[in-house]
Design a protein around this motif. Structure first.
Motif, short mmCIF file in Angstrom:
data_model
loop_
_atom_site.label_atom_id
_atom_site.label_comp_id
_atom_site.label_asym_id
_atom_site.label_seq_id
_atom_site.Cartn_x
_atom_site.Cartn_y
_atom_site.Cartn_z
N TYR A 11 0.86 -1.19 0.00
CA TYR A 11 0.00 0.00 0.00
C TYR A 11 0.89 1.24 0.00
N GLU A 12 0.32 2.34 -0.42
CA GLU A 12 1.03 3.61 -0.28
C GLU A 12 1.15 3.98 1.19
N LEU A 13 0.03 3.84 1.91
CA LEU A 13 -0.03 4.31 3.29
C LEU A 13 -0.74 3.28 4.17
N ALA A 14 -0.16 3.02 5.33
CA ALA A 14 -0.80 2.18 6.34
C ALA A 14 -1.08 3.02 7.57
N ILE A 15 -2.32 2.97 8.06
CA ILE A 15 -2.72 3.68 9.27
C ILE A 15 -2.98 2.64 10.34
N VAL A 16 -2.20 2.69 11.41
CA VAL A 16 -2.27 1.66 12.45
C VAL A 16 -3.02 2.23 13.65
N GLY A 17 -4.25 1.77 13.84
CA GLY A 17 -5.09 2.26 14.93
C GLY A 17 -6.36 2.89 14.39
N CYS A 18 -7.52 2.52 14.98
CA CYS A 18 -8.80 3.00 14.44
C CYS A 18 -9.57 3.84 15.46
N GLY A 19 -8.83 4.55 16.33
CA GLY A 19 -9.47 5.54 17.19
C GLY A 19 -9.72 6.81 16.40
N PRO A 20 -10.07 7.91 17.07
CA PRO A 20 -10.35 9.16 16.36
C PRO A 20 -9.20 9.63 15.47
N ALA A 21 -7.95 9.46 15.92
CA ALA A 21 -6.81 9.88 15.10
C ALA A 21 -6.71 9.04 13.84
N MET A 23 -9.07 7.23 12.38
CA MET A 23 -10.23 7.43 11.50
C MET A 23 -10.12 8.75 10.74
N ALA A 24 -9.66 9.80 11.42
CA ALA A 24 -9.49 11.10 10.76
C ALA A 24 -8.42 11.03 9.68
N ALA A 25 -7.35 10.29 9.95
CA ALA A 25 -6.30 10.11 8.95
C ALA A 25 -6.84 9.38 7.73
N ALA A 26 -7.62 8.33 7.98
CA ALA A 26 -8.18 7.55 6.88
C ALA A 26 -9.13 8.39 6.03
N LEU A 27 -9.89 9.24 6.68
CA LEU A 27 -10.83 10.10 5.96
C LEU A 27 -10.10 11.01 4.99
N ASN A 28 -9.01 11.63 5.44
CA ASN A 28 -8.25 12.51 4.56
C ASN A 28 -7.57 11.74 3.44
N ALA A 29 -7.09 10.54 3.75
CA ALA A 29 -6.46 9.72 2.71
C ALA A 29 -7.47 9.31 1.64
N LYS A 30 -8.70 9.03 2.08
CA LYS A 30 -9.75 8.64 1.14
C LYS A 30 -10.15 9.80 0.25
N GLN A 70 -20.31 6.22 17.09
CA GLN A 70 -21.12 5.68 16.00
C GLN A 70 -21.16 6.64 14.81
N ARG A 71 -21.18 7.94 15.08
CA ARG A 71 -21.15 8.93 14.00
C ARG A 71 -19.84 8.82 13.22
N PHE A 72 -18.73 8.63 13.95
CA PHE A 72 -17.44 8.45 13.30
C PHE A 72 -17.47 7.22 12.39
N LEU A 73 -17.96 6.10 12.94
CA LEU A 73 -17.99 4.85 12.18
C LEU A 73 -18.92 4.95 10.97
N ASN A 74 -20.05 5.63 11.15
CA ASN A 74 -20.98 5.80 10.04
C ASN A 74 -20.38 6.66 8.93
N HIS A 75 -19.58 7.65 9.34
CA HIS A 75 -18.90 8.50 8.36
C HIS A 75 -17.94 7.66 7.51
N LEU A 76 -17.21 6.77 8.16
CA LEU A 76 -16.30 5.90 7.42
C LEU A 76 -17.07 4.98 6.48
N LYS A 77 -18.17 4.45 6.98
CA LYS A 77 -18.99 3.56 6.15
C LYS A 77 -19.52 4.29 4.93
N GLN A 78 -19.96 5.53 5.13
CA GLN A 78 -20.47 6.34 4.03
C GLN A 78 -19.38 6.59 2.98
N MET A 79 -18.14 6.72 3.45
CA MET A 79 -17.01 6.96 2.55
C MET A 79 -16.40 5.66 2.04
N GLU A 80 -17.03 4.52 2.40
CA GLU A 80 -16.58 3.20 1.97
C GLU A 80 -15.14 2.92 2.41
#
Length: 292
Positions: A11-21, A23-30, A70-80
């Motif tokens: 992968y180009e980028l690996a994000i280790v950890g799915c807390g707020p930090a 998830m926010a990193a993943a959102l920007n990468a997406k 749950q709002r955080f998780l739903n946001h990720l789900k919406q962004m696939e």
């Protein structure tokens, strides 16, 4: 993680950890259409879930922690954005980085550590004997201890599976649980309910000192929910127990970034989310620089 999911080899980028930090990193990468993977546990951000009320997250006054989670998780789900359930036990610097888990390993050009903080302190001798008898994944290193004696120190029931696995390989397995109800252990495993005081040895692990006795062992495995960050990456610079980062959230290892509670106090939700997003932006900038 779906049963048919398979990690890619790179992968180009690996994000280790799915807390707020994380998830926010993943959102920007997406949003920036990068090739990334978000790694986490089956239950992301238990710390947030246990918070009765959050008052300082901008735009969400007096919201329950679980509702915000749950709002955080739903946001990720919406962004696939998929959260891949893989516990990383080692990260070897590159380029590219090699990330090793229990059953899988893969490469990434850049890594963001968003692992939070471990509430368990290192046992005296643990850091010194890492790779010389101390490990964090028994099933990964099991063949190295065939016919030998090991101790497994576990903070949850998942450690029982690893202990049972080792019972088929080792001449002796000690199991030291730091939780209340122990399930089904192989009858060949000796249960020790005692404190862990120190790991001793010369060039390698030789003895595990408990509160009431000392065990002659060839290896000791610590199975924690969150691994101590400094044990994940060889040579990672720390500052008073936190990962040392600069304003761009870069560590001393090129291509390795850190965000959230792992970078130290204050342990605030809004700080973690902000750092996660910022780390992703700088990681993407780093990745673009590799292509030039």
């Amino acid at each position: 993680m779906p049963s048919d999911f398979r990690l890619k080899t790179h992968y180009e980028l690996a994000i280790v950890g799915c807390g707020p930090a994380g998830m926010a990193a993943a959102l920007n990468a997406k949003i920036r259409k990068r090739d990334f993977v978000l790694l986490g546990s089956d239950f992301c951000s238990p710390k947030l879930a246990k918070s009765p009320q959050v008052d300082n997250f901008l735009g969400f006054p007096e919201i329950k922690g679980e509702e915000l989670r749950q709002r955080f998780l739903n946001h990720l789900k919406q962004m696939e954005i998929e959260i891949v359930s893989l516990k990383v036990t080692n990260i070897y610097p590159g380029p590219p980085f090699m990330l090793v888990g229990k059953d899988q390993s893969f490469e990434a050009d850049a890594v963001i550590l968003a692992t939070g903080v471990s509430v368990q302190k290192l046992v005296p001798g643990e850091a010194e004997f890492l790779g010389r008898g101390v490990g964090y994944c028994a099933t990964c290193d099991g063949p190295l201890y065939k016919g030998k004696t090991v101790a497994i120190v576990s903070y949850d029931r998942e450690g029982e599976n690893e202990a049972n696995f080792m019972a088929d390989l080792c001449s002796k397995v000690y199991y030291i649980p730091f939780y209340k109800e122990v399930g089904k252990l192989d009858e060949r495993i000796e249960l020790k309910k005692d404190k862990v005081k120190e790991i001793k040895g010369n060039q390698k692990v030789e003895t595990l000192a408990l509160g009431q006795e000392e065990l002659d062992v060839d290896g000791v495995f610590f199975l924690r929910d969150i691994l101590p960050t400094e044990q994940l990456v060889p040579g990672l610079q720390m500052d008073n127990g936190a990962v040392a980062v600069n304003h761009h959230l870069e560590t001393n290892v090129p291509g390795l970034f850190a965000a959230g509670d792992s970078t130290g106090q204050p342990y605030q939700l809004i700080k973690a989310a902000g750092e996660g997003g910022t780390a992703a932006l700088h990681a993407i900038k780093y990745l673009d620089g590799l292509k030039k």
